[in-house]
Design an enzyme around this catalytic site. Sequence first.
Site, mmCIF file in Angstrom:
data_model
loop_
_atom_site.group_PDB
_atom_site.id
_atom_site.type_symbol
_atom_site.label_atom_id
_atom_site.label_comp_id
_atom_site.label_asym_id
_atom_site.label_seq_id
_atom_site.Cartn_x
_atom_site.Cartn_y
_atom_site.Cartn_z
ATOM 1 N N ASP A 103 7.654 0.643 0.685
ATOM 2 C CA ASP A 103 7.521 0.796 2.125
ATOM 3 C C ASP A 103 8.027 2.140 2.631
ATOM 4 O OD1 ASP A 103 6.368 -1.698 3.183
ATOM 5 O OD2 ASP A 103 8.063 -2.601 2.129
ATOM 6 N N GLU A 161 0.625 -11.652 8.211
ATOM 7 C CA GLU A 161 1.577 -11.525 7.108
ATOM 8 C C GLU A 161 2.970 -11.415 7.691
ATOM 9 O OE1 GLU A 161 0.588 -8.120 4.751
ATOM 10 O OE2 GLU A 161 -1.437 -8.829 4.380
#
Lengths: 398, 260
Positions: free
Chosen positions: B58, B47
């Site tokens: 995140d 990814e």
Amino acid sequence: MIPTYQQPTERGYYGQFGGAFIPEMLYPNVEELRQQYLDILADPGFQQEYQQLLRDYVGRPTPLFEAKRLSAKYNTRIYLKREDLCHTGAHKVNNTVGQILLAKRLGKTRIIAETGAGQHGVATATVCALMGMQCIVYMGEVDMERQKPNVYRMRLLGAEVRAAMSGSRTLKDATNEAIRDWISNPVDTHYIIGSVVGPHPYPDLVARLQAVISEEMRKQLLAKTGSELPQYVVACVGGGSNAAGAFYHFLEEPSVQLVAVEAAGHGVHSGHSAATSVLGTPGIIHGSRTLLMQDEDGQITEPYSISAGLDYPGIGPLHAFLADSKRARFISIEDEAALKAVAECSRLEGIIPALETAHALAALDQLGAGPDDVVVINLSGRGDKDLETYIKYADAIM
Amino acid sequence: MTNRIKDAFDKKQKNLLNIYFTAGYPRLHDTVPILKALSAAGADLIEIGMPFSDPLADGPVIQQSSTVALANGMNLRVLFEQLRGIRQDVPETPILLMGYLNPVMQFGVDNFCREAAAAGADGIILPDLPLDDYVEQYQDIFRRHNLRPVFLITPQTAPERIRRIDELTDSFLYLVSGPGTTGGANTQAEGVQEAYFQRIEAMHLRNPRLIGFGISDRASFQRACQYAEGAIIGSALIRALDGVDDAPAAASQFVSSVLK
Ligand SMILES: Cc1ncc(COP(=O)(O)O)c(C=O)c1O
């Protein structure tokens, strides 16, 4: 249902703005809120408790005060809606009282919030103390410095204040951290968002909870001027909650000019500004499609305003729609003009306004209001929290 | 239509390692060398993170890598430029692009999909893309370019929603291991996570599953592989690149440490 300015679509859209762009981690909480908020707000038990707290705890209704000396100066009829007289010193508490009652009904035990000027943080810490709930407030490190008294107030009220250290360390970054906290605490926590921003249903929820401002205005205007409708309603816009509350019951009254005042910082095109309606383009911030300040790659740019509460690169989707459809007029005011308005309101009316509010006051000479026009300014908050800034800029102000 | 993601899961049914790294980190031109190193070292899927200024889902490590990458000058145009010709060197390993919706929207979803497919990408992960928007506005575009969407599932995702997500893709399901942003440690009580993984397993879904968030080393990778076809590591790899002179070598070494 036909969407109106007051009522977004089922998915939370005002025109092309709104929606809920959230990672799966937030979906269950936001969906739970979406499914329940209208029923809870309409529940007679909720309404009774909410109205009672607004009256006995917040001190509502807040006065509508005829500002005679300001009126004389600007040759029009100026009324100040005194949200600065709310408990905790700003309109923010209207929302937190409602949301804490909602959180209780959702079975939540832990409350998080973001804050810029610290007024929403204080208002959240206050209702958490009242209800005996744990409270964590995220605040940009820069804002903790420039709104120090509010940091101490939050701590005194028993809240934990956590510094947001990323980005420009202001309101946007505090909001990011609050959202990350919610992702990490999906079961017991309710996020009391402080403005008409965020994923649906927050913009509608917060607008409904602030709508009491314009509901009262209409009654008070009728008693004082003989008409429920003024010619102008003026409010500052950070995320846009005090403006949403002040506009709400006038949104469908085309004769009323709605004026939203943004922070131009050092100048709209100076590169140090928070005038989103001018500088913004459609994009996604904090789960909502709205106007936001971004570069051509879709990276969100850092805003600037002397006022922590207006230092935000977006506006709520309702306001993006009001700007886009031209239902509201948007004006931007630079730091210096806002500081001058602080002095003017203080000396002419004996009311020291918050820096955010001062932006709305500074727009008075741009309205074009005539001598018989009625202008209502939403005096969203008082200036105690800004005293340090006012001292620092004493030369510019006086 | 075939797709490298499908092929990877056809070829290997267990212990698939999916590695996430941020494009343009630690230096702007590390993207392709790191990609090649990861593939050569045995990563089964890769990814590539498209950095965003405000990455809500995140934790601090990926936030920091995104900030550095943006400061280095990374953007979608640069990334697609860098990836040009990658399929000559990395013919088989599936490549997914992961990021947030706003930069993709500004680029134009149609443009983005065309460029992504031309660059050799096989899948797209946009955690803040609503399912309804995907179905109503983007599904046809994704299909036209043979790009597979990957959707996240969390311990709170309701069963009927999991079924819907499972119907909407032919790639894999991204099982978020527990509450929290990327890079966080597992703070759940003993057995809670296992019960969640087993509950999903018992649904007998169409798509294979990869477990992500909080997987950081060989031990946590192996543990996750007991409950799914494989696992995803991101923050730990990025931490391993921090301050090193030879980022591709460090990436390669990291993969080896997980696999052997
Ligand atoms: C007194 C006052 N007015 C206005 C604002 C701006 O927020 P909003 O636009 O949501 O009313 C703030 C925010 O902190 C505030 O404290």
